[in-house]
Design a protein around this motif. Structure first.
Motif, PDB file in Angstrom:
ATOM      1  N   ASN A  43      -1.552   6.337   5.836  1.00 52.68           N
ATOM      2  CA  ASN A  43      -1.381   6.438   7.291  1.00 52.68           C
ATOM      3  C   ASN A  43      -1.243   7.890   7.761  1.00 52.68           C
ATOM      4  N   TRP A  44      -0.580   8.685   6.935  1.00 49.94           N
ATOM      5  CA  TRP A  44      -0.470  10.106   7.298  1.00 49.94           C
ATOM      6  C   TRP A  44      -1.874  10.728   7.406  1.00 49.94           C
ATOM      7  N   CYS A  45      -2.733  10.318   6.487  1.00 51.02           N
ATOM      8  CA  CYS A  45      -4.050  10.963   6.407  1.00 51.02           C
ATOM      9  C   CYS A  45      -5.086  10.373   7.371  1.00 51.02           C
ATOM     10  N   ILE A  46      -4.864   9.175   7.872  1.00 49.55           N
ATOM     11  CA  ILE A  46      -5.882   8.624   8.793  1.00 49.55           C
ATOM     12  C   ILE A  46      -5.339   8.368  10.200  1.00 49.55           C
ATOM     13  N   ASP A  47      -4.043   8.136  10.337  1.00 48.41           N
ATOM     14  CA  ASP A  47      -3.483   7.892  11.676  1.00 48.41           C
ATOM     15  C   ASP A  47      -2.867   9.154  12.273  1.00 48.41           C
ATOM     16  N   SER A  48      -1.934   9.745  11.528  1.00 45.67           N
ATOM     17  CA  SER A  48      -1.254  10.929  12.059  1.00 45.67           C
ATOM     18  C   SER A  48      -2.179  12.130  12.051  1.00 45.67           C
ATOM     19  N   LYS A  49      -3.000  12.237  11.013  1.00 41.78           N
ATOM     20  CA  LYS A  49      -3.935  13.356  10.903  1.00 41.78           C
ATOM     21  C   LYS A  49      -5.315  12.813  10.549  1.00 41.78           C
ATOM     22  N   ARG A  50      -6.217  13.711  10.265  1.00 40.19           N
ATOM     23  CA  ARG A  50      -7.533  13.322   9.740  1.00 40.19           C
ATOM     24  C   ARG A  50      -7.725  14.103   8.454  1.00 40.19           C
ATOM     25  N   MET A  91       4.538   3.664  -5.839  1.00 39.43           N
ATOM     26  CA  MET A  91       3.349   2.841  -6.137  1.00 39.43           C
ATOM     27  C   MET A  91       3.392   1.484  -5.426  1.00 39.43           C
ATOM     28  N   ASP A  92       4.478   1.202  -4.695  1.00 35.83           N
ATOM     29  CA  ASP A  92       4.505  -0.072  -3.972  1.00 35.83           C
ATOM     30  C   ASP A  92       3.583   0.006  -2.756  1.00 35.83           C
ATOM     31  N   ASP A  93       3.348  -1.127  -2.139  1.00 38.00           N
ATOM     32  CA  ASP A  93       2.384  -1.190  -1.024  1.00 38.00           C
ATOM     33  C   ASP A  93       2.789  -0.258   0.122  1.00 38.00           C
ATOM     34  N   ASP A  94       4.090  -0.253   0.402  1.00 37.75           N
ATOM     35  CA  ASP A  94       4.549   0.600   1.509  1.00 37.75           C
ATOM     36  C   ASP A  94       4.286   2.078   1.212  1.00 37.75           C
ATOM     37  N   GLY A  95       4.533   2.445  -0.035  1.00 35.50           N
ATOM     38  CA  GLY A  95       4.335   3.843  -0.424  1.00 35.50           C
ATOM     39  C   GLY A  95       2.874   4.250  -0.316  1.00 35.50           C
ATOM     40  N   ILE A  96       2.002   3.357  -0.764  1.00 33.17           N
ATOM     41  CA  ILE A  96       0.553   3.640  -0.694  1.00 33.17           C
ATOM     42  C   ILE A  96       0.109   3.733   0.770  1.00 33.17           C
ATOM     43  N   ALA A  97       0.603   2.787   1.576  1.00 34.65           N
ATOM     44  CA  ALA A  97       0.221   2.770   2.995  1.00 34.65           C
ATOM     45  C   ALA A  97       0.772   4.004   3.719  1.00 34.65           C
ATOM     46  N   ARG A  98       1.977   4.419   3.317  1.00 34.77           N
ATOM     47  CA  ARG A  98       2.607   5.560   3.999  1.00 34.77           C
ATOM     48  C   ARG A  98       1.723   6.810   3.879  1.00 34.77           C
ATOM     49  N   VAL A  99       1.267   7.077   2.666  1.00 40.79           N
ATOM     50  CA  VAL A  99       0.425   8.269   2.459  1.00 40.79           C
ATOM     51  C   VAL A  99      -0.916   8.104   3.168  1.00 40.79           C
ATOM     52  N   ILE A 154      -8.145  13.801   3.837  1.00 37.50           N
ATOM     53  CA  ILE A 154      -8.433  12.989   2.663  1.00 37.50           C
ATOM     54  C   ILE A 154      -7.084  12.691   2.008  1.00 37.50           C
ATOM     55  N   SER A 155      -6.897  11.446   1.607  1.00 35.23           N
ATOM     56  CA  SER A 155      -5.640  11.109   0.945  1.00 35.23           C
ATOM     57  C   SER A 155      -5.585  11.762  -0.433  1.00 35.23           C
ATOM     58  N   PRO A 156      -4.426  12.267  -0.834  1.00 36.84           N
ATOM     59  CA  PRO A 156      -4.332  12.902  -2.156  1.00 36.84           C
ATOM     60  C   PRO A 156      -4.264  11.896  -3.300  1.00 36.84           C
ATOM     61  N   ARG A 157      -4.195  10.595  -2.968  1.00 39.78           N
ATOM     62  CA  ARG A 157      -4.075   9.568  -4.013  1.00 39.78           C
ATOM     63  C   ARG A 157      -5.245   8.594  -3.933  1.00 39.78           C
ATOM     64  N   ARG A 158      -5.681   8.128  -5.077  1.00 38.65           N
ATOM     65  CA  ARG A 158      -6.804   7.177  -5.116  1.00 38.65           C
ATOM     66  C   ARG A 158      -6.465   5.894  -4.361  1.00 38.65           C
ATOM     67  N   SER A 159      -5.267   5.375  -4.643  1.00 34.67           N
ATOM     68  CA  SER A 159      -4.882   4.102  -4.024  1.00 34.67           C
ATOM     69  C   SER A 159      -4.812   4.238  -2.500  1.00 34.67           C
ATOM     70  N   SER A 160      -4.291   5.341  -2.033  1.00 35.00           N
ATOM     71  CA  SER A 160      -4.161   5.535  -0.589  1.00 35.00           C
ATOM     72  C   SER A 160      -5.518   5.791   0.060  1.00 35.00           C
ATOM     73  N   LEU A 161      -6.383   6.476  -0.670  1.00 36.94           N
ATOM     74  CA  LEU A 161      -7.728   6.706  -0.131  1.00 36.94           C
ATOM     75  C   LEU A 161      -8.460   5.372   0.001  1.00 36.94           C
TER      76      LEU A 161
END
Lengths: 453, 324
Positions: free
Chosen positions: A360-367, A350-358, A369-376
């Motif tokens: 980034n996977w969904c918008i930078d590495s791939k295209r 739930m820390d900032d890095d963790g939220i950003a990590r998920v 939808i993030s599986p988490r509200r915070s990451s979306l």
């Protein structure tokens, strides 16, 4: 006792001695190499193996490199902060043969990627480590519940999704224009879908592509058509089949009509490549997932295509299916606790890095939808969903989605046979739905395992 | 340790050979030499024997044992006796795949035999570029079956594939070769024959080269035509080769070609190309039913052993009658 002479009295080795020595040497060389595979290296201090199909990168394609880099960065960060090291192992076609064989031999990887289509067997085999003890309740709640549910038993989490991949219809704007169709003609109902496809084909454009190969993916793509009409494969917590229903029959008939009317090719063109098929005019409408956005970016960035939600039947409700892979830890691995902790840390922090990590996977590495509200939310703020197609997926398609079901092979096969028979072998949808329902009911009477509904 | 007496049952027992008991010191020396040569022979065979034992015999034995267990795919084994075999004969998918495999066998074995023999007869004589023709016919064998499948998939694409366009040019509409259940299995058969016929051609060619030229010269002097020559010289003298091809092609057809099926059709459309070998793969690696898959595999082995035994018995070990 002195060794026997190696040479004949004349000073030259005899043929017999030479042959004997050669054979002995051959055996001596071959034996250790044959037997070396039987050894068992000490597993006590080895790094945990993370089988995945992204890293180390198998080629230098930029998209592949970007995904590999995310995986590598995640593992490197973990390794820098933890004693238990993790090693990435590239394992293509992880979904089936390799993983099944490894687990059967008691050599399953410590951490691996798993899809909902395959997860029931692993849950029933009791080989997935529980991740919940390593997560906060806030983190569990941060995941979209319907999508996470297929990876849970009760309130216990056994795998964490790294992405959500909804399905939609992709269409070729040049094909529509050449057929004299406009955006106003985009299909909103099943009837529209068939009539628009018919107009496209009549105008010499490519047709409507649904998958036709007999596999898990075809079932996955077909489920939302059934759900739209209220059909279900199993109901009552998996106690009985509801497949013999109007929703399932209508969906079977839709796919059957596509082929019978000559609108859907029996084999997808261009070896199933949507980008080539659209670019070359082999197809005009294609049911695919959000991942195709990146395919177009890589292979035909200037190609003009659009995305719409799946059309609905009369009186039906919009629905799509949410695919995507998840991290899972092997409960029988060398250090299941640390493996589970890694999965929870990588995708559920739930820390900032963790939220950003998920994100980034969904918008930078791939295209995706993030599986988490915070990451979306993070990804949206970072501009990851600003493009026309990503916005469409996030705002209109994803909200209608249901998690990919987790059916055991027998149920998958019954549904698959019904789809294949109707779509490609002239089967009657009502008969096939009834046959499949009987097979599923027969199976459910003896089924013991996780809730399938 | 062998003694001179036991060694007497070996080479010395051949008609006309001196008996070891009469040989005195010379016989002892010969016996020691025979022992050393036997030891060398075993040492030479050792790498292969070890390999065969570890990679063929033991897995085969384990597979048969596995057929009596229910395997959950996660290290759990429950002894179930003959339950997997009982299930097999009540499984409509298995029975239909077995029927399909028998049909496949009935077409493929004669198909491979005739195409191999026909090609061998065509390229047996020397003529310009014969080497090139032989190489070209055998070439598909050196290509991975995976590559072969991908190339054919490309060629056979509906509507826009090379073959569909070729037929379109002459006014014919190509069917969906791999997407129509009526065409998928025949298409797989044609591709498999195309891929394999070069190998069988090579075997037949070796058999043809072994037939003395004098026989043909005499037949020619006697005024025999090509058919009479084939019927009375080539065919009888090719019988051992024919036996070998009949046996190996049956085994290859029953147990091979999985990679082609996986890539080309995935057992579809509508199970139309699900042969027994594909069904075994599906049960084991897609559904995790290793015990059941082993039972089907064991059943296949029994069928092939019975077929081989029958073939050996009928042909007297491939010698037939004329060679005795």
């Amino acid at each position: 006792m002195p060794p026997p002479p190696l040479s004949s009295p004349g000073g030259h080795p005899s043929r017999r001695h030479f042959l004997g020595l050669s054979a002995a040497l051959t055996g001596a060389v071959a034996l250790p190499s044959v037997l070396s595979g039987c050894g068992d290296a000490s597993a006590s201090s080895r790094p945990l193996q993370f089988w995945n199909f992204y890293a180390p990168a198998p080629n230098e394609d930029p998209a592949t490199m970007a995904r590999a880099a995310w995986m590598q960065d995640t593992v490197d960060l973990w390794n820098a902060e933890n004693d238990q090291q993790i090693e990435l192992v590239y394992a293509p076609v992880l979904g089936s043969e390799k993983l099944a064989t490894a687990f059967s031999a008691g050599e399953g990887p410590d951490i691996f990627l798993i899809s909902p289509g395959d997860i029931a067997r692993y849950l029933n085999g009791d080989v997935l480590a529980e991740l919940t003890p390593h997560m906060t309740q806030e983190a569990v709640d941060d995941f979209f519940a319907d999508n996470l549910a297929t990876r849970m038993i009760g309130d216990r989490v056994y795998a964490l999704p790294m992405e959500i991949e909804p399905l939609a219809l992709f269409y070729s704007r040049p094909a529509f224009e050449q057929a004299g169709l406009s955006e106003g003609d985009l299909p909103a109902t099943w009837e529209d879908l068939l009539s628009v496809s018919d107009r496209l084909v009549a105008a010499g454009q490519g047709g409507l592509v649904f998958p036709t190969a007999q596999d898990y993916y075809q079932n996955f793509v077909w489920y939302p058509w059934m759900w739209q009409g209220g059909g279900e494969v199993v109901v009552d917590s998996g106690a009985r089949s509801a497949f013999d229903s109007a929703g399932a029959v209508d969906a079977l008939r839709l796919w059957k009509d596509g082929v019978d009317l000559g609108l859907t090719p029996r084999v997808p063109p261009a070896s199933n490549d949507i980008v080539i098929s659209f670019s070359e005019g082999y197809a005009s409408i294609w049911q695919s997932g959000i991942w195709s956005i990146q395919d177009f970016e890589r292979k035909a960035p200037d190609f003009d295509y659009g995305v719409i939600p799946l059309p609905v039947p009369d009186g039906g409700e919009s629905a799509t299916v949410l695919g995507g892979w998840a991290f899972a830890a092997n409960a029988l691995g060398s250090n299941p606790d640390e493996a589970a902790r890694f999965c929870a840390w990588a995708l559920g922090s739930m820390d900032d890095d963790g939220i950003a990590r998920v994100a980034n996977w969904c918008i930078d590495s791939k295209r995706d939808i993030s599986p988490r509200r915070s990451s979306l939310e993070y990804g949206s703020q970072a501009g990851g969903y600003d493009s026309e197609h990503m916005r469409m997926f996030r705002d209109e398609i994803f909200p209608t989605g249901r998690g990919e079901p987790r059916y055991p092979p027998v149920i998958y096969k019954a549904v698959s046979d019904a789809i294949q028979s109707c779509q490609l072998a002239g089967g009657d949808p009502e008969d096939q739905a009834a046959t499949a329902a009987q097979a599923i009911d027969a199976y459910l009477t003896t089924y013991e395992g996780v809730d399938l509904a | 340790m062998s003694t001179p007496t036991t060694s007497a049952t070996e080479p010395a027992s051949r008609p006309g050979a001196p008996r070891a008991t009469d040989a005195g010191p010379t016989g002892g020396a010969r016996s020691a030499r025979a022992r050393r040569e036997r030891r060398a022979a075993y040492l030479f065979m050792a790498p292969n024997l070890i390999g065969l034992t570890i990679f063929v015999a033991i897995p085969m034995l384990l597979s048969i044992v596995l057929a009596f267990f229910r395997v959950d795919g996660f290290g759990g084994y429950d002894f179930v006796g003959f339950a997997n075999f009982e299930r097999m004969f009540a499984d409509p998918y298995f029975l239909s795949s077995l029927g399909r495999t028998l049909l496949y066998l009935l077409v493929m074995v004669p198909g491979l035999f005739l195409s191999g023999l026909g090609l061998a007869l065509l390229v047996r004589n020397k003529f310009p570029l014969v080497g090139l023709f032989r190489t070209a016919l055998f070439a598909p064998n050196v290509v991975s079956l995976v590559v072969v499948a991908l190339i054919w998939q490309f060629l056979l694409t509906d509507d826009v594939g090379f073959i569909a366009r070729l037929l379109d040019r002459v006014g014919l509409t190509a069917p969906s070769w791999l997407g129509d259940p009526a065409f998928a299995l025949p298409t797989v058969m044609v591709i498999t024959i195309w891929f394999s016929m070069g190998y069988y051609m090579l075997i037949f060619l070796a058999g043809l080269q072994d037939i003395p030229r004098e026989y043909y010269e005499v037949a020619s002097i006697d005024g025999a035509g090509p058919w009479t020559t084939f019927r009375n010289i080539t065919w009888p003298l090719l019988k051992p080769t024919s036996f070998f091809i009949l046996l190996t092609s049956t085994i290859a057809v029953m147990t091979g070609g999985l990679d082609l099926l996986v890539i080309l059709t995935g057992g579809g459309p509508a199970n139309s190309t699900t042969l027994v070998i594909y069904y075994v793969y599906q049960q084991a690696f897609v559904y995790g039913e290793f015990g059941y898959a082993a039972a089907i595999g064991s059943f296949l082995v029994v069928i092939l052993l019975a077929w081989s035994a029958l073939l050996f018995a009928l042909t007297k070990g491939g010698r037939f009658t004329h060679a005795q």
